[in-house]
Design an enzyme around this catalytic site. Structure first.
Site, PDB file in Angstrom:
ATOM      1  N   ASP A  53       0.821  -1.151  -0.237  1.00  0.00           N
ATOM      2  CA  ASP A  53      -0.298  -0.247   0.121  1.00  0.00           C
ATOM      3  C   ASP A  53       0.953   1.417  -0.017  1.00  0.00           C
ATOM      4  OD1 ASP A  53       0.904  -0.645   2.675  1.00  0.00           O
ATOM      5  OD2 ASP A  53      -0.625   0.771   3.792  1.00  0.00           O
TER       6      ASP A  53
ATOM      7  N   GLU B 270       0.167  -0.800   5.833  1.00  0.00           N
ATOM      8  CA  GLU B 270       1.188  -0.482   6.691  1.00  0.00           C
ATOM      9  C   GLU B 270       0.973   0.548   6.852  1.00  0.00           C
ATOM     10  OE1 GLU B 270       4.965   0.970   7.880  1.00  0.00           O
ATOM     11  OE2 GLU B 270       3.719   1.335   5.955  1.00  0.00           O
TER      12      GLU B 270
HETATM   13 ZN   LIG Z   1       6.775   2.156   4.064  1.00  0.00          ZN
END
Ligand SMILES: [Zn+2]
Length: 388
Positions: free
Chosen positions: A75, A137
């Site tokens: 992401d 993340e």
């Molecule tokens: Zn990162």
């Protein structure tokens, strides 16, 4: 013969998927899975609860424990409102740099990992190599724990996890832990001329925020432990970056919401800090309830990222040092998925191409020199896995 892509061609593919954390990453995962499959590597998926995102993991080499694990997130942060010179989702070269959202953080490393896995498969390795690509993340490393759990059920356990957040290819063996909350203060509305009969949620929130300043000053003043002394700043910090509340200047605010976060040095626990926060919340809440019993404060955890404790002779650090020749010790103050891997029993360290200063910026880039340094690292890593 299936097409072998260069690291740069793989990076261009990954950047072309706008895998912003709020959106699905499945088109990217589909592409990676197909590409690996075309080289005889079968990957596994782990879906999130909504089924709109997936992590992907794969194993190459002998079916045994002891793999080196290359860990990256798929992401990226949004580009909304940022002044980009070119399309952020088209990899563009200018002046020795490759521009694109995620070029540094961290599709550059993802591309190199995919390349390395195919390379390891083609050359044949004696020690296994694994790849672990996560989602979510950038919204608090929440995708890593389910990914790690899922891969441990399917693959032989790896020993050394290399988390490729941009570190300019330096070996990072420690980072702070982090935990974030929403704090909702529920007050009681009255006209501000008789505020002693109401509870102003903003002014109650201000007590907790003022306490953050006090604690920061107290932490700053104390002598840092040897581990804390490695960090900049060498103490635990408390921070609020968002606040909203109130309806009118002459009404005591009924509601105030603010974010609250800790970044703790690795030898202090988030649970201990949580206890301190809750004690302060209880103190303020008691003062509120003494005036209006129905008032309250809600504390909701948003994310929790374990710290990365520097290891003694850790396997991850060792393999990175063997490949890079970098024997210096580095620590960083941002959180990564390395803490999750370490908590799950892996040796873990951070090493990846590019500069964290480029992360999340408009016109994010990775220099071609850094990307090539990353490719050279992967090439030597695969060679080592052949030799052992
Ligand atoms: Zn990162």
């Amino acid at each position: 013969m299936p097409t072998r892509l260069t690291p740069r061609q793989i990076l261009a593919q990954l950047v072309s998927f706008p895998s912003v954390s709020r959106d699905s990453n499945l088109p990217l995962i589909d592409w990676v899975e197909e590409y690996l499959a075309s080289h005889g590597i079968s990957a596994h998926r782990h879906y999130n609860d909504d089924g709109d995102k997936a992590a992907l993991f794969a194993h190459v080499g002998p079916w045994e424990e002891g793999a080196v694990v290359l860990s990256g997130h798929t992401d990226v942060v949004p580009v909304d409102g940022q002044p980009w010179t070119d399309d952020p989702f088209v990899l563009t070269e200018r002046d020795g740099k490759l521009y694109g959202r995620g070029a540094a953080d961290m599709k550059g490393f993802d591309a190199l990992s995919i390349w390395a896995l195919v390379e390891a498969q083609a050359r044949g390795v004696n020690r296994p190599l694994q790849i672990a690509l996560s989602y979510d993340e950038e919204v608090g490393c929440t995708g890593a724990p389910p990914l790690i759990e899922a891969m441990q059920k399917v693959l032989p356990k790896g020993t050394a996890a290399i988390i490729g957040e941009p570190s300019m290819m330096k070996t990072v063996t420690g980072h702070k832990s982090g935990r974030g909350y929403w704090i909702d203060v529920w007050g009681h509305e009255v006209h501000s001329s008789i505020l002693h009969t109401g509870i102003n949620a903003i002014m109650e929130a201000a007590k907790i925020i003022a306490w953050e300043n006090e604690v920061n000053a107290e932490q700053r003043a104390k002598t840092p432990s040897p581990i804390a002394a490695m960090f900049v700043p060498p103490w635990t910090t408390l921070h609020t970056g968002l606040i909203e509340g109130g309806t009118a200047a002459n009404i005591t605010a009924k509601h105030c919401r603010f974010d609250f976060g800790f970044r703790a040095v690795p030898d202090e626990t988030l649970d201990d800090w949580h206890v301190r926060l809750m004690a302060k919340v209880a103190e303020v809440e008691a003062e509120m309830k003494a005036v209006v019993p129905e008032t309250r404060i809600d504390v909701t955890e948003r994310f929790s990222v374990p710290g990365l404790r520097p290891e003694t002779e850790g396997a991850a650090e060792e393999i990175i040092r063997q490949v890079t020749g970098d024997n210096a010790t580095h620590v960083v103050s941002y959180g990564t998925e390395a803490g999750h891997f370490q908590s799950a029993g892996y040796s873990a360290a951070v090493c990846g191409p590019g500069d964290i200063a480029q992360a999340h910026q408009p016109d994010e880039f990775i220099t071609i020199a850094q990307f090539e340094a990353g490719a050279a690292f992967m090439d030597r890593l695969v060679t080592r896995l052949q030799e052992v």
